[in-house]
Design a protein around this motif. Structure first.
Motif, PDB file in Angstrom:
ATOM      1  N   ALA A  97       0.824  -1.213   0.000  1.00 16.08           N
ATOM      2  CA  ALA A  97       0.000   0.000   0.000  1.00 16.08           C
ATOM      3  C   ALA A  97       0.859   1.264   0.000  1.00 16.08           C
ATOM      4  O   ALA A  97       0.668   2.158  -0.834  1.00 16.08           O
ATOM      5  N   HIS A 101       1.665   3.947  -3.087  1.00 25.70           N
ATOM      6  CA  HIS A 101       1.299   5.352  -2.903  1.00 25.70           C
ATOM      7  C   HIS A 101       2.489   6.264  -3.200  1.00 25.70           C
ATOM      8  O   HIS A 101       2.364   7.250  -3.935  1.00 25.70           O
ATOM      9  N   HIS A 276      -1.083  11.323   5.552  1.00 25.85           N
ATOM     10  CA  HIS A 276      -0.780  10.064   6.247  1.00 25.85           C
ATOM     11  C   HIS A 276      -1.911   9.043   6.027  1.00 25.85           C
ATOM     12  O   HIS A 276      -2.488   8.525   6.990  1.00 25.85           O
ATOM     13  N   VAL A 277      -2.204   8.774   4.777  1.00 21.17           N
ATOM     14  CA  VAL A 277      -3.333   7.904   4.427  1.00 21.17           C
ATOM     15  C   VAL A 277      -2.918   6.668   3.642  1.00 21.17           C
ATOM     16  O   VAL A 277      -3.752   5.806   3.366  1.00 21.17           O
ATOM     17  N   ASP A 280      -2.988   2.627   6.692  1.00 23.36           N
ATOM     18  CA  ASP A 280      -4.380   2.405   7.089  1.00 23.36           C
ATOM     19  C   ASP A 280      -4.924   1.174   6.361  1.00 23.36           C
ATOM     20  O   ASP A 280      -4.163   0.282   6.020  1.00 23.36           O
ATOM     21  N   PHE A 281      -6.211   1.123   6.112  1.00 21.01           N
ATOM     22  CA  PHE A 281      -6.739  -0.042   5.386  1.00 21.01           C
ATOM     23  C   PHE A 281      -7.289   0.405   4.040  1.00 21.01           C
ATOM     24  O   PHE A 281      -8.253  -0.152   3.523  1.00 21.01           O
ATOM     25  N   HIS A 282      -6.689   1.433   3.453  1.00 20.98           N
ATOM     26  CA  HIS A 282      -7.261   2.021   2.244  1.00 20.98           C
ATOM     27  C   HIS A 282      -7.057   1.152   1.018  1.00 20.98           C
ATOM     28  O   HIS A 282      -7.755   1.302   0.032  1.00 20.98           O
ATOM     29  N   LEU A 283      -6.058   0.296   1.089  1.00 23.33           N
ATOM     30  CA  LEU A 283      -5.910  -0.701   0.038  1.00 23.33           C
ATOM     31  C   LEU A 283      -6.504  -1.978   0.617  1.00 23.33           C
ATOM     32  O   LEU A 283      -5.997  -2.500   1.616  1.00 23.33           O
ATOM     33  N   PRO A 284      -7.597  -2.471   0.033  1.00 22.73           N
ATOM     34  CA  PRO A 284      -8.309  -3.589   0.662  1.00 22.73           C
ATOM     35  C   PRO A 284      -7.419  -4.778   1.023  1.00 22.73           C
ATOM     36  O   PRO A 284      -7.622  -5.398   2.065  1.00 22.73           O
ATOM     37  N   GLN A 285      -6.413  -5.063   0.207  1.00 23.34           N
ATOM     38  CA  GLN A 285      -5.548  -6.211   0.510  1.00 23.34           C
ATOM     39  C   GLN A 285      -4.822  -6.077   1.841  1.00 23.34           C
ATOM     40  O   GLN A 285      -4.424  -7.078   2.443  1.00 23.34           O
TER      41      GLN A 285
ATOM     42  N   LYS B 111      -4.697   6.509  -6.783  1.00 26.28           N
ATOM     43  CA  LYS B 111      -4.361   6.851  -5.401  1.00 26.28           C
ATOM     44  C   LYS B 111      -5.040   8.156  -4.959  1.00 26.28           C
ATOM     45  O   LYS B 111      -4.699   8.694  -3.896  1.00 26.28           O
ATOM     46  N   LEU B 113      -4.669  11.169  -5.871  1.00 26.72           N
ATOM     47  CA  LEU B 113      -3.744  12.276  -5.625  1.00 26.72           C
ATOM     48  C   LEU B 113      -4.321  13.610  -6.110  1.00 26.72           C
ATOM     49  O   LEU B 113      -3.973  14.662  -5.576  1.00 26.72           O
ATOM     50  N   TYR B 116      -6.438  14.746  -3.208  1.00 26.41           N
ATOM     51  CA  TYR B 116      -5.585  15.239  -2.125  1.00 26.41           C
ATOM     52  C   TYR B 116      -4.939  16.578  -2.480  1.00 26.41           C
ATOM     53  O   TYR B 116      -4.696  17.401  -1.608  1.00 26.41           O
ATOM     54  N   TRP B 125      -6.668  18.548   5.899  1.00 22.65           N
ATOM     55  CA  TRP B 125      -6.040  17.258   6.256  1.00 22.65           C
ATOM     56  C   TRP B 125      -7.128  16.188   6.350  1.00 22.65           C
ATOM     57  O   TRP B 125      -7.363  15.605   7.405  1.00 22.65           O
ATOM     58  N   ASP B 127      -9.038  12.565   5.210  1.00 19.18           N
ATOM     59  CA  ASP B 127      -8.819  11.212   4.707  1.00 19.18           C
ATOM     60  C   ASP B 127      -9.898  10.915   3.667  1.00 19.18           C
ATOM     61  O   ASP B 127     -11.087  11.021   3.951  1.00 19.18           O
ATOM     62  N   GLY B 129     -10.399   7.998   2.126  1.00 20.92           N
ATOM     63  CA  GLY B 129     -10.843   6.602   2.095  1.00 20.92           C
ATOM     64  C   GLY B 129     -10.132   5.713   1.094  1.00 20.92           C
ATOM     65  O   GLY B 129      -8.991   5.969   0.715  1.00 20.92           O
ATOM     66  N   GLN B 130     -10.827   4.673   0.696  1.00 22.82           N
ATOM     67  CA  GLN B 130     -10.226   3.610  -0.123  1.00 22.82           C
ATOM     68  C   GLN B 130      -9.616   4.096  -1.433  1.00 22.82           C
ATOM     69  O   GLN B 130     -10.109   5.020  -2.059  1.00 22.82           O
ATOM     70  N   VAL B 131      -8.564   3.409  -1.796  1.00 16.34           N
ATOM     71  CA  VAL B 131      -7.913   3.672  -3.077  1.00 16.34           C
ATOM     72  C   VAL B 131      -7.848   2.377  -3.874  1.00 16.34           C
ATOM     73  O   VAL B 131      -8.169   1.302  -3.366  1.00 16.34           O
ATOM     74  N   LEU B 132      -7.416   2.501  -5.118  1.00 16.94           N
ATOM     75  CA  LEU B 132      -7.307   1.328  -5.988  1.00 16.94           C
ATOM     76  C   LEU B 132      -5.865   0.846  -6.029  1.00 16.94           C
ATOM     77  O   LEU B 132      -4.926   1.625  -5.840  1.00 16.94           O
ATOM     78  N   SER B 133      -5.708  -0.420  -6.299  1.00 15.39           N
ATOM     79  CA  SER B 133      -4.366  -0.976  -6.388  1.00 15.39           C
ATOM     80  C   SER B 133      -3.814  -0.819  -7.800  1.00 15.39           C
ATOM     81  O   SER B 133      -4.554  -0.805  -8.778  1.00 15.39           O
TER      82      SER B 133
END
Lengths: 319, 319
Positions: A97, A101, A276-277, A280-285, B111, B113, B116, B125, B127, B129-133
């Motif tokens: 993750a 990023h 600072h993101v 965390d758990f932002h990438l599901p894996q 991501k 970006l 952000y 500042w 968050d 949430g989820q991003v893609l791989s």
């Protein structure tokens, strides 16, 4: 007596089954970051996940605290962990993750995408001139652990030369071209096109990157931080960015954090900040990577085997 | 009679020497995009570089026009090129530059970006949430020429599955997992996590991506365009982005171009726009790639050999 396991990490059913399979003689409580309370924490013998440090308060029952984070500094203070408690981190779970990023952030800066985004917000169709290539860069990574190696592997696919820095010299990991120690940092800085800090928060790593270090970098260098904010002297970094001592910075962490609204770093155009993101758990894996480490460590602990990622209270690093 | 060669491409000394070496019996004029004038163009037998089309005006002297661009549409209109003039493009020179740009743009979107960056500009500042791989994506590339292959190779380093689309079916190029024709586009769209159009501006490619195509894509799909803006129906794309029919768009080209200040596309938050800058000479290596193609084609022409990248006036593609 049956051991009590408390987990606040949201585990998939697969990992719940695995945990129940290896901890048949234990009572398992599934809670969450929102619902966990002091009583639950005080009763637990084994905790999986970053519960608030104040809830632990030197609990004499706590035998193993398996963090879901790679950073451990929140638990290193006084009056948190009993001396008997073993602290293990989830180092390794965030390599993918955070590495991805920082890689995306670097490429985005190399192609001036942050500048074009600012232009877009002004409906401005302006050409911003030359960009940097993704290939053939010299990359200095201060702190080549799991995240550094993940980043290094991606850069290697783009013909980069990777210079790694570790606390202790050892075998050069795959994907790293040369390995050095922190003492050599200042001599290595002038060579690097990209400098990535993944230094943790320990007494030895505070303000490692200051005025002198930025002066030693190339004017075309991109400085990045994905470790802890206080490895960098923020005022010195601001000055270096404004003076053009370095080309740009990609900061996933800052000091202080969160960065106050009125801080001048926000408005420095060649600073790219994410709050600072990346972990965390932002990438599901990532959740599965954490559960994997946690279940394996609980299994080892219950069987009296040696644990992985045990934190050394002297250094804040894994042993 | 000595042939007159005019070049407006800024060549390095290495390539000037090469050109002079292979064109000893020619008069070579080095000019620039700023300084070139109609007289110089009218006198030339061979031109290297994209001189303004109006300066050519059917010149009967012009035997070979070697463009520095991959796109040829500016020279396909009536009253520009004499029927005897051979038009060659610099297709291939931009693979690295444009491929890298689109790759960086994709990662940046995956991501968040761009989001952000918007937050940073508000000193926020938050968050997101989820991003893609970056790994394991199905990537559909409409128009797998040099740029598409450059992009595909980068994606392959991140375990992507590459579905290529070409006008004519042929051998599946290295780095592409399956090759299809344009007729199959609508059936392939629902499978893709990333759809990249690199279609040129030809009668057959106008509005290939419209309402129907965006409806067929995944809601999590990222649509990208690095070819010509008019392969996409811009209004349909705006609607799809606002409605959430697709996740986001990364647009290096638009229709119209430049995008007017008042166009709503500028302000659609999940559209990321760069103003057709990825090619040009913004990556320093690109100039050498162009000079390489140009010098080789001039050599072949002077020796009566077959040329590379000859443009077919019927299709606008290279033959």
């Amino acid at each position: 007596m049956r051991k009590k396991i408390l987990t606040v990490v949201p585990m998939s059913d697969t990992y719940k089954e695995k945990l129940e399979g290896i901890a048949k003689d234990c009572d398992i409580t599934y809670s969450s970051y929102e619902d966990v309370n002091r009583e639950m924490v005080q009763e637990a013998n084994i905790i999986i996940g970053n519960v608030p440090a104040w809830m632990i308060g030197m609990s004499g029952r706590l035998e193993l605290l398996q963090l879901n984070s790679s950073g451990t500094d929140a638990y290193m203070g006084v009056n948190i962990l009993n001396r008997k408690t073993i602290l293990t981190s989830a180092t390794g779970a965030y390599g993918k993750a955070v590495g991805e990023h920082m890689f995306a952030m670097l490429l985005s800066i190399q192609k001036k995408l942050h500048v074009y985004r600012d232009n877009q917000n002004r409906c401005d169709w302006s050409d911003e001139g030359q960009v940097l290539s993704l290939t053939g860069n010299k990359v200095l990574i201060a702190g080549v652990g799991n995240i550094g190696l993940s980043f290094a592997r991606m850069m290697k696919a783009f013909d980069s030369h990777i210079i790694g820095i570790k606390r202790r010299i050892g075998e050069c990991p795959e994907g790293v071209d040369e390995l050095h120690t922190m003492e050599e940092l200042d001599d290595l800085l002038p060579k690097a096109d990209v400098v990535l800090s993944i230094l943790p928060n320990t007494p030895a790593t505070r303000n490692v990157f200051g005025r002198q270090q930025f002066k030693k970098m190339k004017k075309s260098a991109i400085f990045m931080n994905a470790g802890r904010g206080n490895a960098v002297n923020t005022e010195d970094l601001c000055n270096a960015l404004i003076a053009g001592d370095i080309y740009a910075a990609g900061l996933e962490v800052t000091d202080p954090e969160p960065l106050p609204q009125e801080h001048r770093l926000w408005n420095i155009k060649n600073a790219v900040i994410t709050p600072h993101v990346s972990g965390d758990f932002h990438l599901p894996q990532t959740l599965d990577f954490i559960a994997d480490i946690a279940v394996e460590n609980v299994r080892r602990y219950l069987n009296g085997e040696e644990l992985c990622h045990v934190v050394d209270f002297q250094t804040g690093y894994c042993k």
